[in-house]
Design a protein around this motif. Structure first.
Motif, PDB file in Angstrom:
ATOM      1  N   ILE A  10      -7.062 -24.868  13.645  1.00 14.39           N
ATOM      2  CA  ILE A  10      -7.606 -23.506  13.785  1.00 14.39           C
ATOM      3  C   ILE A  10      -7.147 -22.903  15.106  1.00 14.39           C
ATOM      4  CG2 ILE A  10      -9.740 -22.187  14.071  1.00 14.39           C
ATOM      5  CD1 ILE A  10     -11.048 -24.090  12.058  1.00 14.39           C
ATOM      6  N   GLN A  11      -7.192 -23.729  16.162  1.00 13.95           N
ATOM      7  CA  GLN A  11      -6.755 -23.253  17.480  1.00 13.95           C
ATOM      8  C   GLN A  11      -5.273 -22.843  17.445  1.00 13.95           C
ATOM      9  OE1 GLN A  11      -8.497 -22.536  20.135  1.00 13.95           O
ATOM     10  NE2 GLN A  11     -10.395 -23.203  19.160  1.00 13.95           N
ATOM     11  N   LEU A  12      -4.463 -23.641  16.753  1.00 12.65           N
ATOM     12  CA  LEU A  12      -3.040 -23.330  16.629  1.00 12.65           C
ATOM     13  C   LEU A  12      -2.845 -22.025  15.851  1.00 12.65           C
ATOM     14  CD1 LEU A  12      -1.394 -26.808  15.919  1.00 12.65           C
ATOM     15  CD2 LEU A  12      -1.038 -25.329  17.895  1.00 12.65           C
ATOM     16  N   LEU A  13      -3.609 -21.858  14.781  1.00 16.99           N
ATOM     17  CA  LEU A  13      -3.512 -20.622  14.003  1.00 16.99           C
ATOM     18  C   LEU A  13      -3.931 -19.410  14.836  1.00 16.99           C
ATOM     19  CD1 LEU A  13      -4.830 -21.668  10.483  1.00 16.99           C
ATOM     20  CD2 LEU A  13      -2.526 -20.945  11.075  1.00 16.99           C
ATOM     21  N   LEU A  14      -4.992 -19.548  15.602  1.00 10.53           N
ATOM     22  CA  LEU A  14      -5.443 -18.443  16.453  1.00 10.53           C
ATOM     23  C   LEU A  14      -4.402 -18.115  17.525  1.00 10.53           C
ATOM     24  CD1 LEU A  14      -9.250 -19.261  16.910  1.00 10.53           C
ATOM     25  CD2 LEU A  14      -8.237 -17.357  15.652  1.00 10.53           C
ATOM     26  N   ALA A  15      -3.806 -19.142  18.103  1.00  6.29           N
ATOM     27  CA  ALA A  15      -2.786 -18.931  19.125  1.00  6.29           C
ATOM     28  C   ALA A  15      -1.560 -18.247  18.501  1.00  6.29           C
ATOM     29  CB  ALA A  15      -2.387 -20.257  19.771  1.00  6.29           C
ATOM     30  N   ALA A  16      -1.191 -18.678  17.301  1.00  8.40           N
ATOM     31  CA  ALA A  16      -0.043 -18.082  16.621  1.00  8.40           C
ATOM     32  C   ALA A  16      -0.347 -16.622  16.269  1.00  8.40           C
ATOM     33  CB  ALA A  16       0.283 -18.879  15.364  1.00  8.40           C
ATOM     34  N   GLU A  17      -1.599 -16.367  15.840  1.00  9.08           N
ATOM     35  CA  GLU A  17      -1.979 -14.993  15.519  1.00  9.08           C
ATOM     36  C   GLU A  17      -1.941 -14.121  16.769  1.00  9.08           C
ATOM     37  OE1 GLU A  17      -5.728 -12.481  13.681  1.00  9.08           O
ATOM     38  OE2 GLU A  17      -5.769 -14.664  13.615  1.00  9.08           O
ATOM     39  N   GLN A  18      -2.400 -14.635  17.889  1.00 10.26           N
ATOM     40  CA  GLN A  18      -2.366 -13.868  19.139  1.00 10.26           C
ATOM     41  C   GLN A  18      -0.919 -13.603  19.571  1.00 10.26           C
ATOM     42  OE1 GLN A  18      -4.746 -16.036  21.953  1.00 10.26           O
ATOM     43  NE2 GLN A  18      -6.626 -14.930  21.384  1.00 10.26           N
ATOM     44  N   GLU A  19      -0.080 -14.608  19.436  1.00  9.10           N
ATOM     45  CA  GLU A  19       1.327 -14.438  19.798  1.00  9.10           C
ATOM     46  C   GLU A  19       1.993 -13.402  18.893  1.00  9.10           C
ATOM     47  OE1 GLU A  19       5.469 -16.974  20.194  1.00  9.10           O
ATOM     48  OE2 GLU A  19       3.588 -18.051  19.929  1.00  9.10           O
ATOM     49  N   ALA A  20       1.685 -13.451  17.612  1.00 17.41           N
ATOM     50  CA  ALA A  20       2.239 -12.472  16.676  1.00 17.41           C
ATOM     51  C   ALA A  20       1.751 -11.067  17.032  1.00 17.41           C
ATOM     52  CB  ALA A  20       1.849 -12.827  15.248  1.00 17.41           C
ATOM     53  N   GLN A  21       0.466 -10.980  17.405  1.00 18.44           N
ATOM     54  CA  GLN A  21      -0.079  -9.682  17.800  1.00 18.44           C
ATOM     55  C   GLN A  21       0.622  -9.160  19.053  1.00 18.44           C
ATOM     56  OE1 GLN A  21      -2.281  -7.999  15.910  1.00 18.44           O
ATOM     57  NE2 GLN A  21      -1.998  -6.280  17.299  1.00 18.44           N
ATOM     58  N   HIS A  22       0.906 -10.031  20.004  1.00 13.79           N
ATOM     59  CA  HIS A  22       1.644  -9.629  21.223  1.00 13.79           C
ATOM     60  C   HIS A  22       3.056  -9.153  20.859  1.00 13.79           C
ATOM     61  CE1 HIS A  22      -1.353 -10.717  24.160  1.00 13.79           C
ATOM     62  NE2 HIS A  22      -1.448 -11.961  23.691  1.00 13.79           N
ATOM     63  N   ILE A  23       3.705  -9.848  19.942  1.00  8.68           N
ATOM     64  CA  ILE A  23       5.056  -9.461  19.524  1.00  8.68           C
ATOM     65  C   ILE A  23       5.025  -8.088  18.843  1.00  8.68           C
ATOM     66  CG2 ILE A  23       6.940 -10.021  17.916  1.00  8.68           C
ATOM     67  CD1 ILE A  23       6.332 -13.013  18.517  1.00  8.68           C
ATOM     68  N   VAL A  24       4.033  -7.894  17.952  1.00  4.78           N
ATOM     69  CA  VAL A  24       3.902  -6.603  17.259  1.00  4.78           C
ATOM     70  C   VAL A  24       3.618  -5.499  18.272  1.00  4.78           C
ATOM     71  CG1 VAL A  24       2.428  -5.289  15.659  1.00  4.78           C
ATOM     72  CG2 VAL A  24       3.217  -7.588  15.044  1.00  4.78           C
ATOM     73  N   ASN A  25       2.726  -5.763  19.227  1.00  4.52           N
ATOM     74  CA  ASN A  25       2.407  -4.763  20.255  1.00  4.52           C
ATOM     75  C   ASN A  25       3.624  -4.439  21.120  1.00  4.52           C
ATOM     76  OD1 ASN A  25      -0.235  -4.429  19.437  1.00  4.52           O
ATOM     77  ND2 ASN A  25      -1.067  -5.918  20.895  1.00  4.52           N
ATOM     78  N   ALA A  26       4.385  -5.468  21.482  1.00  3.99           N
ATOM     79  CA  ALA A  26       5.580  -5.244  22.284  1.00  3.99           C
ATOM     80  C   ALA A  26       6.604  -4.418  21.510  1.00  3.99           C
ATOM     81  CB  ALA A  26       6.193  -6.584  22.713  1.00  3.99           C
ATOM     82  N   ALA A  27       6.765  -4.712  20.218  1.00  3.22           N
ATOM     83  CA  ALA A  27       7.704  -3.950  19.389  1.00  3.22           C
ATOM     84  C   ALA A  27       7.227  -2.505  19.246  1.00  3.22           C
ATOM     85  CB  ALA A  27       7.838  -4.610  18.019  1.00  3.22           C
ATOM     86  N   ARG A  28       5.919  -2.320  19.051  1.00  8.80           N
ATOM     87  CA  ARG A  28       5.359  -0.972  18.935  1.00  8.80           C
ATOM     88  C   ARG A  28       5.569  -0.196  20.233  1.00  8.80           C
ATOM     89  NH1 ARG A  28      -0.002  -1.902  17.269  1.00  8.80           N
ATOM     90  NH2 ARG A  28       0.798  -1.991  15.148  1.00  8.80           N
ATOM     91  N   ASN A  29       5.326  -0.859  21.359  1.00  5.19           N
ATOM     92  CA  ASN A  29       5.530  -0.197  22.655  1.00  5.19           C
ATOM     93  C   ASN A  29       6.999   0.149  22.892  1.00  5.19           C
ATOM     94  OD1 ASN A  29       2.812  -0.314  23.208  1.00  5.19           O
ATOM     95  ND2 ASN A  29       2.949  -2.192  24.421  1.00  5.19           N
ATOM     96  N   ALA A  30       7.898  -0.753  22.503  1.00  5.74           N
ATOM     97  CA  ALA A  30       9.328  -0.495  22.659  1.00  5.74           C
ATOM     98  C   ALA A  30       9.747   0.683  21.768  1.00  5.74           C
ATOM     99  CB  ALA A  30      10.137  -1.748  22.318  1.00  5.74           C
ATOM    100  N   LYS A  31       9.204   0.718  20.540  1.00  8.96           N
ATOM    101  CA  LYS A  31       9.513   1.812  19.628  1.00  8.96           C
ATOM    102  C   LYS A  31       9.007   3.135  20.196  1.00  8.96           C
ATOM    103  CE  LYS A  31       8.502   3.513  14.984  1.00  8.96           C
ATOM    104  NZ  LYS A  31       7.758   3.257  13.744  1.00  8.96           N
TER     105      LYS A  31
END
Length: 117
Positions: A10-31
């Protein structure tokens, strides 16, 4: 131990979800940054184009209006020159035109049948 493994998963899934959210946010900010930059560049190009068109418009207005007295004088001179040319040509060919008309009138008169005379 089985509970630990489930908890770690569960911890790994939460960490992966947070990392994915950071990637999406970074892409949104770059866009958004790219869109903002493109908008600024487009506005700059529009301003430059508008300035060029305004300069061209002002130049044409200055050419057409300029010193209206000068334009009127120039147009008067051109008109007088054309009138003089037409009068000269009319005087030059008027005798020939009159002779041609007389010839055609006389020719038509000669060829009329005798009954209509």
């Amino acid at each position: 131990m089985e509970a630990n493994r489930g908890w770690n998963g569960i911890q790994l899934l939460l960490a992966a979800e947070q990392e994915a959210q950071h990637i999406v946010n970074a892409a949104r900010n770059a866009k958004m940054a790219r869109l903002k930059l493109a908008k600024e560049e487009a506005e700059k190009e529009i301003a430059e184009f508008r300035a060029q068109m305004e300069i061209e418009f002002q130049r044409k207005v200055a050419e057409s209006s300029g010193d209206s007295g000068t334009n009127v004088k120039r147009l008067d001179q051109e008109t007088e020159a054309k009138i003089h040319h037409l009068k000269t040509e009319a005087a030059r060919i008027s005798h020939d035109v009159v002779q041609m008309l007389l010839k055609h009138v006389m020719t038509m008169r000669i060829f009329q049948p005798l009954e209509t005379r």
